[in-house]
Design a protein around this motif. Structure first.
Motif, PDB file in Angstrom:
ATOM      1  N   GLN A 101      41.523   6.745  13.918  1.00 10.81           N
ATOM      2  CA  GLN A 101      41.212   7.391  15.197  1.00 10.81           C
ATOM      3  C   GLN A 101      41.331   8.908  15.071  1.00 10.81           C
ATOM      4  OE1 GLN A 101      44.278   5.065  17.109  1.00 10.81           O
ATOM      5  NE2 GLN A 101      42.817   4.248  18.591  1.00 10.81           N
ATOM      6  N   GLU A 102      42.381   9.341  14.395  1.00 12.15           N
ATOM      7  CA  GLU A 102      42.598  10.775  14.216  1.00 12.15           C
ATOM      8  C   GLU A 102      41.426  11.390  13.433  1.00 12.15           C
ATOM      9  OE1 GLU A 102      45.463  12.249  15.621  1.00 12.15           O
ATOM     10  OE2 GLU A 102      44.311  14.074  15.223  1.00 12.15           O
ATOM     11  N   VAL A 105      38.462  11.793  15.698  1.00 11.64           N
ATOM     12  CA  VAL A 105      38.633  12.961  16.576  1.00 11.64           C
ATOM     13  C   VAL A 105      38.372  14.248  15.802  1.00 11.64           C
ATOM     14  CG1 VAL A 105      40.311  14.307  17.902  1.00 11.64           C
ATOM     15  CG2 VAL A 105      40.257  11.813  18.136  1.00 11.64           C
ATOM     16  N   GLN A 106      39.060  14.404  14.687  1.00 14.33           N
ATOM     17  CA  GLN A 106      39.011  15.677  13.954  1.00 14.33           C
ATOM     18  C   GLN A 106      37.630  15.965  13.381  1.00 14.33           C
ATOM     19  OE1 GLN A 106      41.320  17.854  14.195  1.00 14.33           O
ATOM     20  NE2 GLN A 106      42.752  16.460  15.208  1.00 14.33           N
ATOM     21  N   ASN A 107      36.874  14.923  13.073  1.00 13.42           N
ATOM     22  CA  ASN A 107      35.559  15.120  12.466  1.00 13.42           C
ATOM     23  C   ASN A 107      34.415  15.091  13.468  1.00 13.42           C
ATOM     24  OD1 ASN A 107      35.833  15.178   9.327  1.00 13.42           O
ATOM     25  ND2 ASN A 107      37.318  13.688  10.076  1.00 13.42           N
ATOM     26  N   GLY A 108      34.737  15.050  14.739  1.00 11.84           N
ATOM     27  CA  GLY A 108      33.678  15.083  15.755  1.00 11.84           C
ATOM     28  C   GLY A 108      32.786  13.857  15.704  1.00 11.84           C
ATOM     29  N   SER A 110      32.791  11.170  17.553  1.00  8.70           N
ATOM     30  CA  SER A 110      32.592  10.437  18.798  1.00  8.70           C
ATOM     31  C   SER A 110      31.944  11.366  19.812  1.00  8.70           C
ATOM     32  CB  SER A 110      33.949   9.948  19.326  1.00  8.70           C
ATOM     33  OG  SER A 110      33.788   9.365  20.609  1.00  8.70           O
ATOM     34  N   GLN A 111      30.764  11.006  20.270  1.00  6.77           N
ATOM     35  CA  GLN A 111      30.143  11.809  21.331  1.00  6.77           C
ATOM     36  C   GLN A 111      30.286  11.065  22.657  1.00  6.77           C
ATOM     37  OE1 GLN A 111      26.362  13.755  20.427  1.00  6.77           O
ATOM     38  NE2 GLN A 111      27.034  14.168  18.351  1.00  6.77           N
ATOM     39  N   VAL A 165      26.477  11.077  10.608  1.00  9.81           N
ATOM     40  CA  VAL A 165      27.043  11.945   9.567  1.00  9.81           C
ATOM     41  C   VAL A 165      28.550  12.129   9.781  1.00  9.81           C
ATOM     42  CG1 VAL A 165      26.933  14.205   8.466  1.00  9.81           C
ATOM     43  CG2 VAL A 165      24.834  13.139   9.358  1.00  9.81           C
ATOM     44  N   LYS A 166      28.918  12.449  11.020  1.00  7.94           N
ATOM     45  CA  LYS A 166      30.334  12.716  11.302  1.00  7.94           C
ATOM     46  C   LYS A 166      31.156  11.415  11.233  1.00  7.94           C
ATOM     47  CE  LYS A 166      29.781  17.125  12.595  1.00  7.94           C
ATOM     48  NZ  LYS A 166      29.013  17.365  11.342  1.00  7.94           N
ATOM     49  N   ILE A 168      30.590   9.001   9.100  1.00  4.24           N
ATOM     50  CA  ILE A 168      30.811   8.775   7.666  1.00  4.24           C
ATOM     51  C   ILE A 168      31.862   9.755   7.137  1.00  4.24           C
ATOM     52  CG2 ILE A 168      29.699   8.747   5.393  1.00  4.24           C
ATOM     53  CD1 ILE A 168      27.062   8.084   7.132  1.00  4.24           C
TER      54      ILE A 168
ATOM     55  N   PRO B  13      37.910  20.003  17.889  1.00  2.00           N
ATOM     56  CA  PRO B  13      37.446  18.663  18.276  1.00  2.00           C
ATOM     57  C   PRO B  13      37.342  18.585  19.791  1.00  2.00           C
ATOM     58  CG  PRO B  13      39.396  18.532  16.873  1.00  2.00           C
ATOM     59  CD  PRO B  13      39.243  19.967  17.268  1.00  2.00           C
ATOM     60  N   LYS B  14      36.587  17.618  20.250  1.00  3.02           N
ATOM     61  CA  LYS B  14      36.397  17.477  21.695  1.00  3.02           C
ATOM     62  C   LYS B  14      37.727  17.189  22.402  1.00  3.02           C
ATOM     63  CE  LYS B  14      33.103  14.890  23.097  1.00  3.02           C
ATOM     64  NZ  LYS B  14      32.203  13.741  23.148  1.00  3.02           N
ATOM     65  N   ALA B  17      38.066  13.595  23.274  1.00  2.00           N
ATOM     66  CA  ALA B  17      37.852  12.625  22.192  1.00  2.00           C
ATOM     67  C   ALA B  17      38.942  11.557  22.159  1.00  2.00           C
ATOM     68  CB  ALA B  17      37.765  13.344  20.849  1.00  2.00           C
ATOM     69  N   ARG B  20      38.379   8.624  24.150  1.00  3.53           N
ATOM     70  CA  ARG B  20      37.258   7.815  23.675  1.00  3.53           C
ATOM     71  C   ARG B  20      37.617   7.008  22.427  1.00  3.53           C
ATOM     72  NH1 ARG B  20      32.279  10.145  26.411  1.00  3.53           N
ATOM     73  NH2 ARG B  20      33.119  11.943  27.477  1.00  3.53           N
ATOM     74  N   VAL B  21      38.518   7.518  21.603  1.00  2.56           N
ATOM     75  CA  VAL B  21      38.887   6.755  20.402  1.00  2.56           C
ATOM     76  C   VAL B  21      40.004   5.740  20.655  1.00  2.56           C
ATOM     77  CG1 VAL B  21      38.191   8.535  18.750  1.00  2.56           C
ATOM     78  CG2 VAL B  21      40.561   8.448  19.527  1.00  2.56           C
ATOM     79  N   GLY B 481      28.885  13.260  26.955  1.00  2.67           N
ATOM     80  CA  GLY B 481      29.217  13.022  25.558  1.00  2.67           C
ATOM     81  C   GLY B 481      28.893  14.185  24.652  1.00  2.67           C
ATOM     82  N   LEU B 653      31.491  22.406  15.017  1.00  2.00           N
ATOM     83  CA  LEU B 653      31.637  20.956  14.862  1.00  2.00           C
ATOM     84  C   LEU B 653      30.748  20.226  15.867  1.00  2.00           C
ATOM     85  CD1 LEU B 653      33.338  18.740  13.367  1.00  2.00           C
ATOM     86  CD2 LEU B 653      34.857  18.778  15.344  1.00  2.00           C
ATOM     87  N   GLU B 660      22.685  16.759  14.132  1.00  2.00           N
ATOM     88  CA  GLU B 660      22.538  15.530  13.340  1.00  2.00           C
ATOM     89  C   GLU B 660      22.044  14.371  14.209  1.00  2.00           C
ATOM     90  OE1 GLU B 660      26.184  17.130  10.561  1.00  2.00           O
ATOM     91  OE2 GLU B 660      26.556  15.568  12.050  1.00  2.00           O
ATOM     92  N   ILE B 698      20.308   7.439   6.932  1.00  2.73           N
ATOM     93  CA  ILE B 698      20.329   8.869   7.248  1.00  2.73           C
ATOM     94  C   ILE B 698      19.939   9.721   6.047  1.00  2.73           C
ATOM     95  CG2 ILE B 698      22.037   8.597   9.077  1.00  2.73           C
ATOM     96  CD1 ILE B 698      24.101   9.820   7.212  1.00  2.73           C
TER      97      ILE B 698
END
Lengths: 178, 764
Positions: A101-102, A105-108, A110-111, A165-166, A168, B13-14, B17, B20-21, B481, B653, B660, B698
């Motif tokens: 989960q971290e 978050v850190q890699n963006g 989740s939109q 991408v994010k 992965i 980061p958002k 976020a 959402r996670v 989002g 970010l 992408e 991708i």
């Protein structure tokens, strides 16, 4: 006659018990009950999403004994005696985030976030998968998935926002952490 | 001013976020209210038919059914901006989505079962599924609410635009080429399916809606009109949205239907689409046939463009019918061009209607335009990269349509992707054997500072600081989002020196938030960002007054950093929360709160569609490399080089996430996505047969932001959201044509289409 019918109906309900996010739970379900509905409607865990209900999108992914499954296709009755982990169970009991989960978050990664629960559990499943591989005695070298392996593993999780991408990137980071 | 920015330009980061996670974000799909009923909609069995009778008696009597409604049971207005769309259909049906009846029941299973008990007798009609057929004199009238303001009863909407002297420009053209392009119907496939929960309180006659709309204030007005209510009696709450991409710009019949079921029953009612229903009954991108003729002189200067577009409007009109607003911008103003004539028709048919979709007509226009550039370059013997650079837009240019390019990174974007793709070095791509390689280019122009198409393109903000030093931003804008909450929080953090963890963004309740036109047109960072900066300026005047008094200095000496207000001269500082408490609690007492309404410095276009419609314009270029398998027809998109004029990077970010995600939607548009219809019926309403791309598909995306620092944008930033998908399909098609030395005039470039083209060596 009515009574007989009711009895037959009652007989159709099956009592199952399983571990849900580390807690032993029981449920009386119809044999046709789908795991996704059991999780969302009976246990009110709304973090698991249903987005296609036909096993195409992976939004409903949960871990069954550490293996990702599409809960929308999985008969709840087969969860009997198993360990089920949903996104709520991935979060630690003090509310802090699991490394997967971290990393998301850190890699963006989740939109809109609708696919995120499924993605997080699929990545966690990949970690367990490699852990198991590396623990099996046949292999000496430590195996880690490369980017291509990660992509292949995540093929069953559709995301319309990020372009993957994010996601992965996040998976790579989470797997390296091990 | 940008050198010492602490937050802006950093990859935070958002801020939303974590919810959402962890699965704690509550989407519309997750809402459960006490005593809630479940709604379901009976849609027509035929795309075109007369309804002879509807019998709801069995459904109404079924245990657990609380209400069944048909058009006869409701007193409502039509919806859509042309008011040509009845919420529940009476007497006839005209497309496969048509809503005939709706049920509210104690469970979703009962509601769905009740639908099967409703007996409808149809008199089936043949229907018209081809817009050209619909324009013929003997065609029946498709939409009886049509305005009929044009010379044909089935003509829904017409646009005409022109600039320059077409004849003169044709005369100086060395090359003139005409083509017809056919662009498919694709759909958003938001992961969260369409949903609404309505709660009408019978006592106070107020309606509460949990809606996924992207335009809450327009929606409030529209649904009030539909239901014949006062807009202020309707409160819209926007739960977390499982994907937008433009799909939630229009209001659709299921929304007022759900409200009607709640009004009838006095209980909360929820309607939640299944995936199949989502495919059938949620919006699509506008399909169209584009006839285009373009010219260039002997040196490769573009001379003119003449465009005629046929749009299948479907049975009703949606915002999608207005996509020519955006398309004519691309045709008139992307690259310099002496003359342009643009005509488009939207024609009623018995197909489904389209809505708006990220890019809003621009991917279609850009596809046609950029294909033509390659064809002209080939014929003139000019390099396809050089001809683009030669004609690129420039800073200071005012286009034929009246768009002012105060900043313009078009040329830099093109030169960046040409150089980064090493195009000039790789002239000898493999054009023989099984796997063939190609490279294609395309640019795009899109609004980057809102779009003045409503009475206002503005956004309101209220900002306050509480006595503990926490900042609350109440913004009119909406989060779908894309990360708008985070960008707004970063702006407040930058200006007020408050940590991100101490900033909250409130943006989901029409009773609370100030007016905003909606989340569309790539406008939120620009418009809501500027609005927030305006509110912060007012707030800071108040804070400055108090802080300057306490620190015994003047305003210009004050600096906001890390929760403190510092006096540089005096070498003293005071905690921000203390200043706020002093404001609140010492006489005469004042709140640390400020409101501001920002209206972009842009203009309505005149009747000829001329005028500077946006506060800023965004440009981008993409170079895409593909590999085509001539045995299978499979196209592999290998590399996407994308340079985009974003004005200023606010958050790298989140920006990369937009780039992408947009590109992959563009790749899907190019090679895999198409809703297949046969006589008005959708043949592939599922993810198995409608292919959106997966992690394995991708390409490698190489992103190069171009910063032109538009003084109108917040910190110089422009809108970015739609741009990345706009040129992608065009660049891919150009690359595939390059690889195979064949021409394609249709999307998507499926293996089937590629194989047919290869086998027959024809254009397809």
């Amino acid at each position: 006659m009515m009574k007989g019918n009711r009895n037959r109906k009652e007989k159709q309900l099956v009592r199952i018990s399983f571990s849900l996010n580390g807690q032993k739970v029981e449920a009386e379900i119809k044999s046709s009950t789908i795991l996704l509905d059991l999780i969302r409607d009976v246990f009110s865990l709304k973090g698991t999403k249903g987005a296609c209900r036909e096993g195409e999108c992976g939004s409903c992914t949960v871990l069954l004994n550490d293996v990702p499954v599409n809960s929308c296709l999985f008969p709840a009755i087969n969860a009997n005696g198993k360990n089920i982990t949903t996104i709520e169970g991935l979060t630690k009991s003090d509310g802090s985030l699991d490394e997967v989960q971290e990393a998301i978050v850190q890699n963006g990664a989740s939109q809109c976030g609708f696919c995120t629960s499924g993605v997080a559990l699929a990545i966690k499943g990949l970690k367990y998968h490699y852990k198991k591989l590396n623990n099996s005695k046949k292999i000496n070298a430590v195996l880690t998935p490369n980017r291509k392996d990660i992509k292949k593993w995540l093929e069953g999780n559709l995301c319309r926002c990020t372009g993957y991408v994010k996601i992965i990137d996040a998976a790579e980071k989470a797997l390296i952490n091990e | 001013m940008n050198e010492d920015l602490e937050f802006i330009g950093k990859p935070f980061p958002k801020i939303d976020a974590r919810m959402r996670v962890t699965g704690t974000a509550v989407y519309g799909n997750d809402i459960i209210l006490p005593n809630m009923l479940y709604g379901a909609i009976l849609r027509t069995a035929y795309p075109s038919a007369l309804i002879e009778s509807i019998d709801i008696s069995a459904a109404s009597k079924f245990p657990g059914v609380v209400s069944v409604i048909t058009a006869d049971d409701v007193d409502v207005n039509n919806i859509s901006y042309k008011r040509d769309h009845p919420i529940l259909k009476k007497g006839e049906v005209n497309c496969i989505r048509d809503e005939i009846a709706a049920v509210a029941a104690e469970s979703i299973e009962i509601a769905r079962h009740a639908l099967t008990l409703i007996k409808v007798r149809y008199k089936v009609r043949q229907g018209i599924y081809d817009p050209y057929e619909a324009l013929k004199d003997n065609a029946p009238l498709i939409n009886k609410y049509a305005e009929n303001k044009y010379n044909n009863k089935n003509l829904a909407e017409v646009f005409h635009y022109e600039h320059g002297d077409l004849t003169a420009q044709k005369n100086i053209s060395k090359v003139i080429i005409s083509r017809r392009f056919n662009l498919p119907r694709v759909t958003h496939t938001c992961l969260g399916t369409s949903n609404i929960t309505a709660h009408f309180n019978k006592t106070d006659k107020k309606l509460l809606l949990y809606s996924s709309t992207q335009v809450p204030f327009l929606y409030q007005r529209d649904i009030a009109h539909a239901l014949k209510m006062n807009p202020s009696d309707i409160r819209i709450i926007q739960p977390v949205i499982g994907g937008g991409f433009g799909s939630k710009l229009d209001m659709y019949p299921f929304e007022p239907i759900c409200a009607l079921l709640s009004i009838k029953t006095g209980r909360p009612v929820q309607i939640l689409y299944s995936r199949e229903e989502e495919f059938i009954a949620s919006p699509t991108r506008q399909p169209m046939i584009i006839d285009i003729t373009t010219g260039a002189d002997k040196s490769g200067n573009f001379t003119f463009r003449e465009i005629n577009i046929m749009k299948d409007n479907g049975a009703y009109t949606s915002w999608g019918a207005t996509t020519p607003f955006v398309m004519m911008q691309a045709f008139s103003s992307l690259y310099k061009v002496g003359a342009c004539s643009f005509d488009s028709k939207a024609v009623y048919t018995n197909n489904v209607f389209a809505g708006s979709f990220r890019g809003y007509g621009n991917p279609q226009a850009t596809f046609a335009l950029e294909r033509m550039i390659d064809l002209m370059a080939d014929k003139l013997g000019i390099d396809k990269a050089d001809i683009r650079v030669k004609n690129a837009n420039q800073k200071g240019e005012i286009t034929g349509q009246g768009l002012h390019y105060d900043t313009c990174g078009h040329r830099e974007c093109l030169e960046t992707v040409i150089s980064k793709s090493e195009y000039k070095k790789i002239q000898s791509l493999n054009k023989k054997g099984r796997y063939r390689h190609g490279i294609g280019f395309a640019s795009m122009l899109h609004v980057g500072g809102g779009a003045k198409i409503y009475r206002s393109d503005g956004c309101g903000t209220t900002i306050k600081i509480d006595p503990y030093g926490f900042c609350i931003i109440i913004t009119g804008s909406s989060e779908i989002g894309q990360g708008s909450e985070t960008v707004l929080a970063m702006i407040a953090a930058e200006e007020l020196g408050i940590e991100l963890s101490r900033i909250k963004v409130i943006n989901s309740d029409t009773d609370v938030k100030p007016w905003d036109v909606g989340v569309h047109a790539s406008r939120t960072s620009f418009v809501a960002g500027n609005s927030l900066l305006g509110a912060i300026a007012i707030l800071k005047e108040k804070l400055n007054k108090k802080a300057a008094f306490i620190l015994n200095t003047d305003f210009s000496d004050l600096q906001y950093k890390k929760g403190k207000i510092n006096s540089i001269k005096e070498g003293k500082s005071i905690d921000l929360d203390k200043v706020v408490r002093e404001m609140h609690f010492s006489p005469p007492g004042e709140l640390a709160i400020a409101s501001y309404f920002y209206e972009p410095d842009s203009h309505f276009q005149d009747k000829e569609f001329k005028g500077n419609v946006s506060g800023s314009y965004a440009f981008a270029a993409q170079a895409i490399k593909v590999e085509v398998d001539t045995y299978t027809g499979n196209i592999k998109v290998i590399d996407v080089y994308v340079a985009q004029d974003v004005g200023k990077v606010l958050n790298p970010l989140l920006l990369a996430g937009q780039i992408e995600g947009g590109i992959l939607q563009g790749v899907g548009y190019a090679i895999s996505e198409e809703l297949l219809f046969e006589k008005g019926r959708l043949l592939n309403p599922d993810f198995h047969n409608y292919k959106i791309l997966t992690a394995s598909d991708i390409p490698d995306i190489h992103f190069f932001p171009v910063e032109t620092n538009d003084k109108r944008g917040p910190y110089g930033a422009k809108g970015v959201g739609e741009a990345p998908l706009i040129p992608t399909a065009a660049a891919i098609a150009n690359a595939v044509c390059d690889a195979l030395n064949l021409e394609f005039v249709e999307l998507p470039l499926t293996p089937e289409r590629v194989m047919i083209a290869l086998r027959e060596n024809i254009s397809i």
